[in-house]
Design a protein around this motif. Structure first.
Motif, PDB file in Angstrom:
ATOM      1  N   TYR A   4     -37.623  -6.381 -24.329  1.00  0.00           N
ATOM      2  CA  TYR A   4     -37.152  -5.015 -24.158  1.00  0.00           C
ATOM      3  C   TYR A   4     -38.088  -4.273 -23.219  1.00  0.00           C
ATOM      4  CZ  TYR A   4     -35.630  -0.311 -25.143  1.00  0.00           C
ATOM      5  OH  TYR A   4     -35.171   0.966 -25.009  1.00  0.00           O
ATOM      6  N   PRO A   5     -37.595  -3.482 -22.288  1.00  0.00           N
ATOM      7  CA  PRO A   5     -36.178  -3.254 -22.021  1.00  0.00           C
ATOM      8  C   PRO A   5     -35.518  -4.443 -21.327  1.00  0.00           C
ATOM      9  CG  PRO A   5     -37.500  -2.123 -20.398  1.00  0.00           C
ATOM     10  CD  PRO A   5     -38.461  -2.687 -21.399  1.00  0.00           C
ATOM     11  N   ILE A   6     -34.237  -4.624 -21.595  1.00  0.00           N
ATOM     12  CA  ILE A   6     -33.465  -5.698 -20.979  1.00  0.00           C
ATOM     13  C   ILE A   6     -33.372  -5.431 -19.476  1.00  0.00           C
ATOM     14  CG2 ILE A   6     -31.218  -6.849 -20.946  1.00  0.00           C
ATOM     15  CD1 ILE A   6     -30.928  -5.691 -23.876  1.00  0.00           C
ATOM     16  N   GLU A   7     -33.557  -6.484 -18.683  1.00  0.00           N
ATOM     17  CA  GLU A   7     -33.499  -6.353 -17.233  1.00  0.00           C
ATOM     18  C   GLU A   7     -32.413  -7.256 -16.670  1.00  0.00           C
ATOM     19  OE1 GLU A   7     -37.367  -7.174 -15.696  1.00  0.00           O
ATOM     20  OE2 GLU A   7     -38.245  -5.325 -16.482  1.00  0.00           O
ATOM     21  N   ILE A   8     -31.906  -6.877 -15.530  1.00  0.00           N
ATOM     22  CA  ILE A   8     -30.849  -7.654 -14.887  1.00  0.00           C
ATOM     23  C   ILE A   8     -31.424  -8.994 -14.412  1.00  0.00           C
ATOM     24  CG2 ILE A   8     -31.195  -6.771 -12.534  1.00  0.00           C
ATOM     25  CD1 ILE A   8     -28.071  -6.512 -12.409  1.00  0.00           C
ATOM     26  N   GLN A   9     -30.673 -10.057 -14.586  1.00  0.00           N
ATOM     27  CA  GLN A   9     -31.101 -11.370 -14.133  1.00  0.00           C
ATOM     28  C   GLN A   9     -30.877 -11.479 -12.624  1.00  0.00           C
ATOM     29  OE1 GLN A   9     -29.169 -14.490 -16.332  1.00  0.00           O
ATOM     30  NE2 GLN A   9     -30.166 -13.958 -18.253  1.00  0.00           N
ATOM     31  N   PRO A  10     -31.889 -11.933 -11.886  1.00  0.00           N
ATOM     32  CA  PRO A  10     -31.702 -12.081 -10.431  1.00  0.00           C
ATOM     33  C   PRO A  10     -30.611 -13.091 -10.112  1.00  0.00           C
ATOM     34  CG  PRO A  10     -34.029 -12.222 -11.038  1.00  0.00           C
ATOM     35  CD  PRO A  10     -33.247 -12.284 -12.314  1.00  0.00           C
ATOM     36  N   LEU A  11     -29.857 -12.807  -9.072  1.00  0.00           N
ATOM     37  CA  LEU A  11     -28.854 -13.767  -8.616  1.00  0.00           C
ATOM     38  C   LEU A  11     -29.548 -14.946  -7.935  1.00  0.00           C
ATOM     39  CD1 LEU A  11     -26.156 -11.438  -6.993  1.00  0.00           C
ATOM     40  CD2 LEU A  11     -25.962 -12.685  -9.151  1.00  0.00           C
ATOM     41  N   PRO A  12     -29.078 -16.167  -8.173  1.00  0.00           N
ATOM     42  CA  PRO A  12     -29.676 -17.330  -7.506  1.00  0.00           C
ATOM     43  C   PRO A  12     -29.096 -17.590  -6.125  1.00  0.00           C
ATOM     44  CG  PRO A  12     -28.052 -18.070  -9.096  1.00  0.00           C
ATOM     45  CD  PRO A  12     -28.101 -16.560  -9.212  1.00  0.00           C
ATOM     46  N   TYR A  13     -28.430 -16.605  -5.560  1.00  0.00           N
ATOM     47  CA  TYR A  13     -27.797 -16.720  -4.248  1.00  0.00           C
ATOM     48  C   TYR A  13     -27.657 -15.319  -3.673  1.00  0.00           C
ATOM     49  CZ  TYR A  13     -24.081 -15.817  -7.612  1.00  0.00           C
ATOM     50  OH  TYR A  13     -23.356 -15.313  -8.659  1.00  0.00           O
ATOM     51  N   ALA A  14     -27.453 -15.248  -2.370  1.00  0.00           N
ATOM     52  CA  ALA A  14     -27.266 -13.950  -1.727  1.00  0.00           C
ATOM     53  C   ALA A  14     -25.888 -13.385  -2.070  1.00  0.00           C
ATOM     54  CB  ALA A  14     -27.414 -14.085  -0.214  1.00  0.00           C
ATOM     55  N   PRO A  15     -25.768 -12.068  -2.261  1.00  0.00           N
ATOM     56  CA  PRO A  15     -24.475 -11.484  -2.630  1.00  0.00           C
ATOM     57  C   PRO A  15     -23.349 -11.759  -1.650  1.00  0.00           C
ATOM     58  CG  PRO A  15     -26.247  -9.908  -2.999  1.00  0.00           C
ATOM     59  CD  PRO A  15     -26.851 -11.070  -2.263  1.00  0.00           C
ATOM     60  N   ASN A  16     -23.692 -11.969  -0.366  1.00  0.00           N
ATOM     61  CA  ASN A  16     -22.656 -12.223   0.629  1.00  0.00           C
ATOM     62  C   ASN A  16     -22.378 -13.717   0.833  1.00  0.00           C
ATOM     63  OD1 ASN A  16     -24.983 -12.964   1.945  1.00  0.00           O
ATOM     64  ND2 ASN A  16     -24.524 -11.868   3.849  1.00  0.00           N
ATOM     65  N   LEU A  18     -20.960 -15.850  -1.085  1.00  0.00           N
ATOM     66  CA  LEU A  18     -19.745 -16.377  -1.696  1.00  0.00           C
ATOM     67  C   LEU A  18     -18.501 -16.080  -0.862  1.00  0.00           C
ATOM     68  CD1 LEU A  18     -20.450 -15.366  -5.402  1.00  0.00           C
ATOM     69  CD2 LEU A  18     -21.015 -17.514  -4.251  1.00  0.00           C
ATOM     70  N   GLU A  19     -18.673 -15.379   0.240  1.00  0.00           N
ATOM     71  CA  GLU A  19     -17.536 -15.100   1.115  1.00  0.00           C
ATOM     72  C   GLU A  19     -17.044 -16.392   1.762  1.00  0.00           C
ATOM     73  OE1 GLU A  19     -18.813 -11.976   3.778  1.00  0.00           O
ATOM     74  OE2 GLU A  19     -18.225 -10.454   2.332  1.00  0.00           O
ATOM     75  N   ALA A  94     -21.697 -20.296  -7.148  1.00  0.00           N
ATOM     76  CA  ALA A  94     -22.637 -20.814  -6.158  1.00  0.00           C
ATOM     77  C   ALA A  94     -21.913 -20.970  -4.827  1.00  0.00           C
ATOM     78  CB  ALA A  94     -23.219 -22.162  -6.591  1.00  0.00           C
ATOM     79  N   PRO A  95     -22.607 -20.732  -3.723  1.00  0.00           N
ATOM     80  CA  PRO A  95     -21.989 -20.992  -2.417  1.00  0.00           C
ATOM     81  C   PRO A  95     -21.898 -22.489  -2.151  1.00  0.00           C
ATOM     82  CG  PRO A  95     -24.263 -20.258  -2.155  1.00  0.00           C
ATOM     83  CD  PRO A  95     -23.946 -20.143  -3.610  1.00  0.00           C
ATOM     84  N   ALA A 186      -7.529 -18.805  -7.749  1.00  0.00           N
ATOM     85  CA  ALA A 186      -7.604 -19.943  -6.822  1.00  0.00           C
ATOM     86  C   ALA A 186      -8.888 -19.897  -6.001  1.00  0.00           C
ATOM     87  CB  ALA A 186      -6.385 -19.950  -5.912  1.00  0.00           C
ATOM     88  N   ASP A 187      -9.291 -18.707  -5.559  1.00  0.00           N
ATOM     89  CA  ASP A 187     -10.522 -18.589  -4.780  1.00  0.00           C
ATOM     90  C   ASP A 187     -11.755 -18.868  -5.637  1.00  0.00           C
ATOM     91  OD1 ASP A 187      -9.389 -18.122  -2.347  1.00  0.00           O
ATOM     92  OD2 ASP A 187      -9.736 -15.949  -2.340  1.00  0.00           O
ATOM     93  N   TRP A 188     -11.719 -18.475  -6.904  1.00  0.00           N
ATOM     94  CA  TRP A 188     -12.870 -18.690  -7.786  1.00  0.00           C
ATOM     95  C   TRP A 188     -13.252 -20.158  -7.876  1.00  0.00           C
ATOM     96  CZ3 TRP A 188     -13.093 -21.245 -12.601  1.00  0.00           C
ATOM     97  CH2 TRP A 188     -14.281 -21.081 -13.314  1.00  0.00           C
ATOM     98  N   TRP A 189     -12.276 -21.053  -7.864  1.00  0.00           N
ATOM     99  CA  TRP A 189     -12.587 -22.475  -7.959  1.00  0.00           C
ATOM    100  C   TRP A 189     -13.433 -22.949  -6.786  1.00  0.00           C
ATOM    101  CZ3 TRP A 189     -12.313 -25.023 -12.271  1.00  0.00           C
ATOM    102  CH2 TRP A 189     -11.347 -24.701 -13.231  1.00  0.00           C
ATOM    103  N   HIS A 190     -13.359 -22.267  -5.643  1.00  0.00           N
ATOM    104  CA  HIS A 190     -14.146 -22.664  -4.473  1.00  0.00           C
ATOM    105  C   HIS A 190     -15.627 -22.341  -4.633  1.00  0.00           C
ATOM    106  CE1 HIS A 190     -10.855 -23.843  -1.764  1.00  0.00           C
ATOM    107  NE2 HIS A 190     -10.153 -22.860  -2.316  1.00  0.00           N
ATOM    108  N   VAL A 191     -15.959 -21.468  -5.566  1.00  0.00           N
ATOM    109  CA  VAL A 191     -17.365 -21.092  -5.773  1.00  0.00           C
ATOM    110  C   VAL A 191     -17.821 -21.336  -7.212  1.00  0.00           C
ATOM    111  CG1 VAL A 191     -17.528 -19.456  -3.864  1.00  0.00           C
ATOM    112  CG2 VAL A 191     -16.636 -18.667  -6.070  1.00  0.00           C
ATOM    113  N   ALA A 192     -17.003 -22.009  -8.009  1.00  0.00           N
ATOM    114  CA  ALA A 192     -17.397 -22.362  -9.378  1.00  0.00           C
ATOM    115  C   ALA A 192     -18.468 -23.445  -9.315  1.00  0.00           C
ATOM    116  CB  ALA A 192     -16.191 -22.851 -10.171  1.00  0.00           C
ATOM    117  N   SER A 193     -19.590 -23.199  -9.937  1.00  0.00           N
ATOM    118  CA  SER A 193     -20.759 -24.065  -9.795  1.00  0.00           C
ATOM    119  C   SER A 193     -20.764 -25.171 -10.845  1.00  0.00           C
ATOM    120  CB  SER A 193     -22.044 -23.242  -9.902  1.00  0.00           C
ATOM    121  OG  SER A 193     -23.174 -24.079  -9.818  1.00  0.00           O
TER     122      SER A 193
END
Length: 209
Positions: A4-16, A18-19, A94-95, A186-193
């Motif tokens: 505590y306090p709870i913190e956001i978990q860092p993303l293991p990839y850049a936000p952009n 997954l495009e 994941a990208p 359908a798009d989600w399957w392309h980035v499902a890790s």
């Protein structure tokens, strides 16, 4: 235990990264604004309940089922479920991941569903048929058996291990896909890790030893 306090978990990839399947603006708002808001609200509410600060998130997510008449505790449960669901969702992405699982997870999918394609078809059907907002996940029980589970709103099933989690709230896809949920699925399957899912599945057996 929670720190505590709870913190956001860092993303293991850049936000952009997954495009074009999930756009950078959606990721920015979904991760940086929506999830962060759930975390901030839960931390603020836990200030009123010091004894709950050390509880793990899965315990907090379950608390509303035993304290249905206490609005604060119901809200704590929902916010904890929001955080857990989003951690699983963002951790399921994941990208450029490999398109199919391997090893013991691939064997478990075949044993549970007959084939990867059958599993994917059942998952897609569950995602299309989920009414309103919620999640669809590929999950494993303590014995390693696999299930496709739908959960409404921010409900979080603590009795299973989530391997992949698909967020079906409109804020997860409306900026890019508008009301076309099928296109988003359908798009989600392309980035499902699958590597992430395999690691989670392997951890189940390691924890059982």
């Amino acid at each position: 235990m929670n720190n505590y306090p709870i913190e956001i978990q860092p993303l293991p990839y850049a936000p952009n990264s997954l495009e074009p399947y999930i756009d950078a603006l959606t990721m920015k708002l979904h991760y940086g604004a929506h999830l962060q808001s759930c975390i901030d609200r839960l931390n603020a509410l836990l200030e009123k309940y010091p004894t709950l600060k050390s509880k793990p998130l899965d315990s907090l997510a379950s608390i509303r089922y035993t304290h249905t008449s206490d609005n604060d505790l119901v809200t704590i449960g929902r916010l904890a479920g929001c955080i857990l669901n989003h951690n699983d969702f963002f951790g399921s992405l994941a990208p450029n991941p490999k398109p199919r699982p391997r090893g013991i997870l691939a064997d478990a999918i075949k044993a549970s569903f007959g084939s990867f394609d059958n599993m994917k078809s059942r998952f897609d059907t569950a995602a299309r048929e989920l009414y309103g907002s919620g999640y669809v996940r590929l999950a494993a029980d303590r014995r390693g058996r696999l299930y496709i589970m739908s959960s409404p709103n921010q409900d979080y099933p603590t009795s299973v291990l989530t391997l992949l989690n698909l967020d079906l709230w409109e804020h997860a896809y409306y900026l890019k896909h508008y009301n076309r949920r099928d296109d988003y699925i359908a798009d989600w399957w392309h980035v499902a890790s699958w590597p992430a899912a395999e690691a989670r599945y392997q951890s189940l057996f390691e924890s059982n030893n």
